[in-house]
Design an enzyme around this catalytic site. Structure first.
Site, PDB file in Angstrom:
ATOM      1  N   LEU A 204       0.833  -1.150  -0.074  1.00  0.00           N
ATOM      2  CA  LEU A 204       0.006  -0.182   0.053  1.00  0.00           C
ATOM      3  C   LEU A 204       1.050   1.278  -0.024  1.00  0.00           C
ATOM      4  O   LEU A 204       1.762   1.176   0.529  1.00  0.00           O
ATOM      5  CB  LEU A 204      -0.968  -0.026   1.199  1.00  0.00           C
ATOM      6  CG  LEU A 204      -1.939  -1.075   1.406  1.00  0.00           C
ATOM      7  CD1 LEU A 204      -2.548  -0.881   2.611  1.00  0.00           C
ATOM      8  CD2 LEU A 204      -3.000  -1.092   0.327  1.00  0.00           C
ATOM      9  N   ASP A 205       0.458   2.224  -0.711  1.00  0.00           N
ATOM     10  CA  ASP A 205       1.043   3.322  -0.437  1.00  0.00           C
ATOM     11  C   ASP A 205       1.320   3.921   0.971  1.00  0.00           C
ATOM     12  O   ASP A 205       0.757   3.611   1.915  1.00  0.00           O
ATOM     13  CB  ASP A 205       0.419   4.634  -1.208  1.00  0.00           C
ATOM     14  CG  ASP A 205       0.437   4.588  -2.591  1.00  0.00           C
ATOM     15  OD1 ASP A 205       1.257   3.863  -3.183  1.00  0.00           O
ATOM     16  OD2 ASP A 205      -0.274   5.400  -3.281  1.00  0.00           O
ATOM     17  N   CYS A 206       2.416   4.549   1.186  1.00  0.00           N
ATOM     18  CA  CYS A 206       3.014   4.745   2.615  1.00  0.00           C
ATOM     19  C   CYS A 206       1.928   5.490   3.313  1.00  0.00           C
ATOM     20  O   CYS A 206       1.670   5.113   4.711  1.00  0.00           O
ATOM     21  CB  CYS A 206       4.086   5.814   2.475  1.00  0.00           C
ATOM     22  SG  CYS A 206       4.876   5.984   4.387  1.00  0.00           S
TER      23      CYS A 206
END
Length: 302
Positions: free
Chosen positions: A99-101
């Site tokens: 997942l994106d940060c």
């Protein structure tokens, strides 16, 4: 709305100490082959990454277990994960997707090599994987101006030619990659809150809260949902890269409302959330324990 808890229990010495309550809250599913967990956006922020970087001639400081989703699984007693060790053991956890940060929500972690190989393959092929995200946007022209409640976005994207960490809209003829997203309105927060504001005086200013979108990525490009929302509407609230009002990523500054048991998101003075309001809401994957019978596993995080 699209937000998970961000607090971590600790002992008197300030060290992370997993509890049964947190374990039940974080872990959606435990099987012989996989773990499905809910990742809080606070577990590794850009601010923490920046603070922990050593000079470029050296390696970055290793992330503490208490500051990563997989590391917290290790603290809870589920296998071992060491990104610096390339050898595979029976007890090692395997990250099969990301997942994106700044994105919260569901992550699946494989508990053995066989499950990891199977899940990595189905993630590459994409046909048998279904992902659903929730995103908060202030203004969405297809809905607010044309009253459409669902639709498709087909806008090609490519890595930015000027900024290393970003992507940009680029026609296919110029090197852009096919990028498609299906969307539909999940909740109109202005309508939902209208009944709560009936007692407000006429002089009380009202601020549009916007809507929550349900997003189904058909392709899987980097920052696809964030860019598509920015290209069509006002961008996802709290998006420091592509939103209408970019802000520096400051980590999670939510405070716990113990009476209601929910997270209250802090905002800047102008009402802009400091936290990216993008949440991995649902995930449907083939069962790696029975890969040949078509059985599916479905996970959901509110």
């Amino acid at each position: 709305k699209p937000q998970t808890h961000a607090t971590q229990p600790s002992n008197k010495n300030g060290q992370y100490e997993p509890t049964q309550k947190k374990q039940k809250r974080d872990k959606l599913c435990q099987q012989n082959n996989i773990l499905a967990i809910v990742r809080s956006i606070a577990q590794m922020s850009y601010a923490k990454i920046k603070q922990k970087q050593r000079p470029l001639i050296n390696l970055p400081t290793p992330t503490k277990d208490s500051e990563s989703a997989v590391g917290q699984l290790h603290l809870l007693g589920f296998g071992h994960y060491d990104p610096c060790v390339s050898t595979t053991t029976k007890e090692r956890l395997h990250v099969v997707h990301r997942l994106d940060c700044q994105t919260s929500g569901i992550m699946v972690v494989a508990r053995n090599q066989a499950a990891a190989s199977f899940l990595c393959r189905v993630w590459r092929e994409r046909e048998s994987i279904k992902k659903v995200y929730l995103a908060h946007v202030r203004h969405w022209p297809p809905y607010h101006e044309h009253r459409q409640t669902e639709g498709n976005i087909d806008i090609p994207l490519a890595p930015s030619r000027t900024e290393r960490i970003k992507w940009e809209v680029l026609p296919v003829a110029e090197g852009g990659k096919e990028c498609k997203t299906f969307w539909k309105v999940y909740e109109d927060m202005d309508k939902s809150s209208s009944s709560d504001e009936e007692g407000a005086t006429e002089n009380t200013p009202t601020v549009a809260k916007g809507i929550t979108l349900e997003l189904h990525p058909i392709t899987g490009r980097t920052h696809q949902l964030r860019l598509h929302c920015a290209a069509i509407g006002s961008g996802i609230v709290g998006d420091s890269l592509y939103g209408d009002s970019p802000i520096a990523w400051l980590g999670d500054h939510s405070t716990k409302n113990h009476d209601r048991g929910i997270d209250v998101i802090s905002t800047l003075g102008n009402g802009i959330s400091k936290t990216l309001r993008l949440h991995a809401h649902k995930l449907l994957i083939p069962n790696p324990s029975n890969p040949n019978n078509g059985e599916k596993l479905e996970f959901e995080s509110a």
